[in-house]
Motif scaffolding. Structure first.
Motif, PDB file in Angstrom:
ATOM      1  N   GLY A  17       0.663  -1.439  -0.272  1.00 24.24           N
ATOM      2  CA  GLY A  17       0.088  -0.214   0.016  1.00 24.24           C
ATOM      3  C   GLY A  17       0.826   1.549  -0.209  1.00 24.24           C
ATOM      4  N   GLY A  18       0.685   2.077   1.054  1.00 22.57           N
ATOM      5  CA  GLY A  18       1.220   3.273   1.047  1.00 22.57           C
ATOM      6  C   GLY A  18       2.611   3.219   1.053  1.00 22.57           C
ATOM      7  N   ALA A  19       3.210   2.067   2.228  1.00 23.83           N
ATOM      8  CA  ALA A  19       4.740   1.800   1.842  1.00 23.83           C
ATOM      9  C   ALA A  19       5.251   1.985   0.522  1.00 23.83           C
ATOM     10  N   PHE A  20       4.169   0.803  -0.215  1.00 21.76           N
ATOM     11  CA  PHE A  20       5.123   0.480  -1.456  1.00 21.76           C
ATOM     12  C   PHE A  20       5.800   1.691  -2.716  1.00 21.76           C
ATOM     13  N   PHE A  21       5.156   3.317  -1.919  1.00 24.20           N
ATOM     14  CA  PHE A  21       6.119   4.185  -2.604  1.00 24.20           C
ATOM     15  C   PHE A  21       7.235   4.494  -2.203  1.00 24.20           C
ATOM     16  N   ILE A  22       7.985   3.672  -1.234  1.00 22.45           N
ATOM     17  CA  ILE A  22       9.630   3.961  -0.563  1.00 22.45           C
ATOM     18  C   ILE A  22      10.013   2.918  -1.991  1.00 22.45           C
ATOM     19  N   PRO A  23       9.665   1.882  -1.871  1.00 20.94           N
ATOM     20  CA  PRO A  23      10.686   0.777  -2.928  1.00 20.94           C
ATOM     21  C   PRO A  23      10.710   2.124  -4.489  1.00 20.94           C
ATOM     22  N   TYR A  24       8.763   1.834  -5.080  1.00 20.24           N
ATOM     23  CA  TYR A  24       8.400   2.814  -5.921  1.00 20.24           C
ATOM     24  C   TYR A  24       9.847   4.502  -6.065  1.00 20.24           C
ATOM     25  N   LEU A  25       9.237   5.541  -5.311  1.00 29.29           N
ATOM     26  CA  LEU A  25      10.444   6.300  -5.219  1.00 29.29           C
ATOM     27  C   LEU A  25      12.333   6.048  -5.815  1.00 29.29           C
ATOM     28  N   PHE A  26      12.420   5.113  -4.843  1.00 24.33           N
ATOM     29  CA  PHE A  26      13.824   4.991  -4.808  1.00 24.33           C
ATOM     30  C   PHE A  26      14.089   4.016  -6.078  1.00 24.33           C
ATOM     31  N   ALA A  27      13.467   2.873  -6.906  1.00 24.54           N
ATOM     32  CA  ALA A  27      13.600   2.451  -8.235  1.00 24.54           C
ATOM     33  C   ALA A  27      13.336   3.328  -8.402  1.00 24.54           C
ATOM     34  N   LEU A  28      12.922   4.679  -8.991  1.00 24.79           N
ATOM     35  CA  LEU A  28      12.409   5.331  -9.789  1.00 24.79           C
ATOM     36  C   LEU A  28      13.447   6.774 -10.490  1.00 24.79           C
ATOM     37  N   LEU A  29      14.661   6.600  -8.855  1.00 21.74           N
ATOM     38  CA  LEU A  29      16.144   7.755  -8.754  1.00 21.74           C
ATOM     39  C   LEU A  29      17.051   7.069  -8.714  1.00 21.74           C
ATOM     40  N   THR A  30      16.834   5.608  -9.058  1.00 23.87           N
ATOM     41  CA  THR A  30      18.334   4.382  -9.395  1.00 23.87           C
ATOM     42  C   THR A  30      17.769   3.699 -10.986  1.00 23.87           C
ATOM     43  N   ALA A  31      16.922   3.822 -11.316  1.00 26.65           N
ATOM     44  CA  ALA A  31      16.313   2.900 -11.953  1.00 26.65           C
ATOM     45  C   ALA A  31      15.939   3.889 -13.643  1.00 26.65           C
ATOM     46  N   GLY A  32      14.679   4.069 -13.200  1.00 32.26           N
ATOM     47  CA  GLY A  32      14.723   4.939 -14.547  1.00 32.26           C
ATOM     48  C   GLY A  32      14.273   6.074 -13.854  1.00 32.26           C
ATOM     49  N   ILE A  33      15.394   6.769 -13.805  1.00 31.66           N
ATOM     50  CA  ILE A  33      15.448   8.510 -13.823  1.00 31.66           C
ATOM     51  C   ILE A  33      16.669   8.423 -14.739  1.00 31.66           C
ATOM     52  N   PRO A  34      17.410   7.143 -14.372  1.00 31.22           N
ATOM     53  CA  PRO A  34      18.643   7.174 -15.248  1.00 31.22           C
ATOM     54  C   PRO A  34      19.457   6.613 -15.875  1.00 31.22           C
ATOM     55  N   ILE A  35      18.363   6.044 -15.815  1.00 32.77           N
ATOM     56  CA  ILE A  35      18.408   5.157 -17.828  1.00 32.77           C
ATOM     57  C   ILE A  35      17.464   5.627 -18.677  1.00 32.77           C
ATOM     58  N   LEU A  36      16.416   6.326 -18.396  1.00 36.08           N
ATOM     59  CA  LEU A  36      16.028   7.826 -19.157  1.00 36.08           C
ATOM     60  C   LEU A  36      16.833   9.110 -19.521  1.00 36.08           C
ATOM     61  N   ILE A  37      17.564   9.244 -18.486  1.00 37.43           N
ATOM     62  CA  ILE A  37      18.961  10.156 -19.102  1.00 37.43           C
ATOM     63  C   ILE A  37      20.087   9.413 -20.467  1.00 37.43           C
ATOM     64  N   MET A  38      19.712   8.144 -19.562  1.00 34.84           N
ATOM     65  CA  MET A  38      20.645   7.262 -20.813  1.00 34.84           C
ATOM     66  C   MET A  38      20.642   6.987 -21.988  1.00 34.84           C
ATOM     67  N   GLU A  39      19.183   7.146 -22.416  1.00 31.42           N
ATOM     68  CA  GLU A  39      18.702   7.019 -23.607  1.00 31.42           C
ATOM     69  C   GLU A  39      18.676   8.639 -24.120  1.00 31.42           C
ATOM     70  N   PHE A  40      18.379   9.209 -23.324  1.00 29.81           N
ATOM     71  CA  PHE A  40      18.179  10.882 -24.125  1.00 29.81           C
ATOM     72  C   PHE A  40      19.132  11.036 -24.232  1.00 29.81           C
ATOM     73  N   THR A  41      20.433  10.567 -24.116  1.00 32.48           N
ATOM     74  CA  THR A  41      21.774  11.463 -24.340  1.00 32.48           C
ATOM     75  C   THR A  41      22.012  10.734 -25.753  1.00 32.48           C
ATOM     76  N   MET A  42      21.650   8.925 -25.054  1.00 33.19           N
ATOM     77  CA  MET A  42      22.042   8.320 -26.532  1.00 33.19           C
ATOM     78  C   MET A  42      21.786   8.647 -27.850  1.00 33.19           C
TER      79      MET A  42
END
Length: 511
Positions: free
Chosen positions: A39-64
């Motif tokens: 539930g609400g606790a899921f947003f902790i790993p979700y936000l962590f995943a966004l900042l450590t995988a989602g956005i970093p990979i997005l930056i990498m692909e945008f750059t490529m």
């Protein structure tokens, strides 16, 4: 001078990128995943995943895409000629996804019309399978065409291919400037209506109630990464292609953060809307909320019609808004998915955009016809599972490992992005892509193969992990493997275009 198309404005690119990320999964997958994983606790790993995988990979692909100015196959070819097949792998994953994704959008068109008269009646489940989809043939059999699916499917492809033929600025960007605000407005109306329903607060409490014991489980963190991975259109050619149309001065890092948080904000909005409605259904039927929580096709085309039937007022309007929102969310994603192979064909074979749209998009439209038959649902279910799990996920792991460890391009990409971005990339970005993301994706792959390879087919019952026919199961594996084989074949074909390896500013549309 490179004649490659460009976005007209930064806002146009962001809307297109957000439109690609916001798809059907935001509405019918994220709410259930969050609820079932703390539930609400899921947003902790979700936000962590966004900042450590989602956005970093997005930056990498945008750059490529920005650096190499090409479709995914051309981008990987410029990195290393032997890596071109990885770009084609992503392109053909997108191709397969587009063939069945278009059919679900066609269902949404039909249900937008059905909602005006509540045509699904008192038994939406029977209506979907028997009356609408006419799913009366054995799994693995094709059957005849279903006119109620075929006609809206043709409409979907006419719209998408018509938009893509207009080019990047006049087609994709112009369409997203209309579709994205309309989608957000329509879904806001849905949420406003949903939160005023009896029982809505109970649904929201169930959605946000934190169960912190859940986030101690590794599986919950894997689910968080999986949700981020699948919902942001990363690792299957889309964002590389879209960013290749950026002008020289493009704030890559900011664009990635805006796209990532824009996608996540819509997922949160979807969760509020969906669980408000599920809370209403729970109250009406006098059953616990966990007995009405579901996801996917069942949530959209069975549960929601059941709920809409019970609305005290404005049920037809609510139904239309919901399915119209599904249509818009799906359409913007389908446009981006199809653009990946339109751009790839244009780059590789040096043909005009309109010819690439006609060939690539036309072929996808023809293949999609199999899902408009009586046996279409069985094919859709299984191809979707295998291509997502063994196409997108494996591809993402391969892409990150190649860029970070084999070709060691992260330092070069960091300098490129930092030179034109307000937010400077530091060691966090490098650590995420060299360590955190590969470990999590690798663990996810091991678990996935264990789940699917450690089972045997039951010849007595005809079931394999929920699959009702051996043909369908092996057909799913066949599609996933064929994508890789065809990608290798295309990478071995001779290039007919003369692509420069340097970034050059360009104006106009390549029509």
């Amino acid at each position: 001078m490179d004649s490659r198309s460009q976005w007209g404005t930064r806002a146009g690119f962001i809307m297109a990128a957000v439109g690609s990320a916001i798809g059907l999964g935001n509405i019918w997958r994220f709410p259930a995943v969050a609820y079932e994983n703390g539930g609400g606790a899921f947003f902790i790993p979700y936000l962590f995943a966004l900042l450590t995988a989602g956005i970093p990979i997005l930056i990498m692909e945008f750059t490529m895409g920005h650096k190499y100015r090409g479709s995914s196959p051309l981008t990987f070819r410029k990195i290393n000629k032997r890596a071109e097949f990885v770009g084609w792998w992503g392109v053909f994953v997108s191709f397969v996804i587009s063939t069945y994704y278009s059919v679900i959008i066609a269902w949404a068109i039909s249900y937008s019309y059905f909602s005006l008269k509540l045509s699904w009646g008192k038994d939406p489940n029977s209506f979907l399978g028997n009356d609408y989809l006419q799913n009366t043939v054995d799994p693995g059999a094709v059957g005849s065409f279903v006119p109620g699916v075929l006609v809206p499917l043709i409409i979907v492809w006419v719209i998408v291919l018509g938009i893509l033929s207009k080019g990047v600025k006049k087609g994709i960007e112009a369409a997203n400037r209309i579709f994205i605000p309309l989608l957000v407005f329509a879904f806001l109306l849905i949420v406003i209506r949903a939160v005023t329903l009896p029982g809505a607060l109970d649904g929201l409490q169930a959605f946000f109630q934190p169960d912190f014991s859940q986030i101690m489980k590794p599986s919950v963190w894997v689910e968080a990464y999986g949700q981020i991975f699948f919902s942001m259109s990363i690792a299957f050619a889309i964002m590389i292609t879209y960013s290749s149309y950026l002008p020289r001065k493009a704030d890559i890092t900011n664009n990635a953060f805006i796209t990532g948080f824009g996608n996540s904000s819509f997922e949160l909005l979807a969760g509020i809307g969906v669980f408000s409605v599920l809370g209403f259904m729970s109250a009406q039927q006098g059953i616990p909320i966990d007995e009405v929580v579901t996801d996917g096709v069942g949530l959209a085309f069975v549960v929601f019609p059941e709920i809409i039937n019970q609305f005290p007022a404005f049920n037809q309007a609510f139904g239309f808004l919901f399915f119209f929102s599904l249509f818009l969310a799906g359409l913007t994603s389908l446009m981006s998915i199809t653009e990946t192979y339109v751009a790839a064909v244009s780059d590789k074979f040096n043909v005009s955009r309109k010819k690439a749209v006609l060939f690539g998009g036309g072929l996808s439209a023809v293949v999609s016809l199999i899902y408009a038959t009586q046996g279409g649902l069985s094919f859709l279910d299984n191809v979707d599972y295998f291509i997502n799990q063994f196409g997108v996920a494996v591809l993402g792991l391969v892409e990150v490992v190649l860029i970070a460890w084999v070709f060691r391009k992260l330092g070069e990409y960091k300098r490129h992005a930092n030179a034109i971005s307000d937010i400077q990339l530091g060691s966090w970005w490098t650590i995420c892509l060299t360590t955190i993301t590969p470990i999590v994706l690798g663990f996810q792959m091991v678990r996935l193969f264990q789940q699917n390879l450690g089972k045997t087919f039951d010849t007595d019952t005809g079931n394999y992990s929920g699959y009702s026919d051996m043909f369908i199961f092996y057909g799913g594996w066949l599609v996933a493997i064929t994508v890789v084989i065809v990608a290798i074949i295309f990478s071995l074909m001779k290039w007919r275009s003369n692509q420069n390896d340097t970034f050059e500013s360009t104006e106009g549309e390549n029509n």
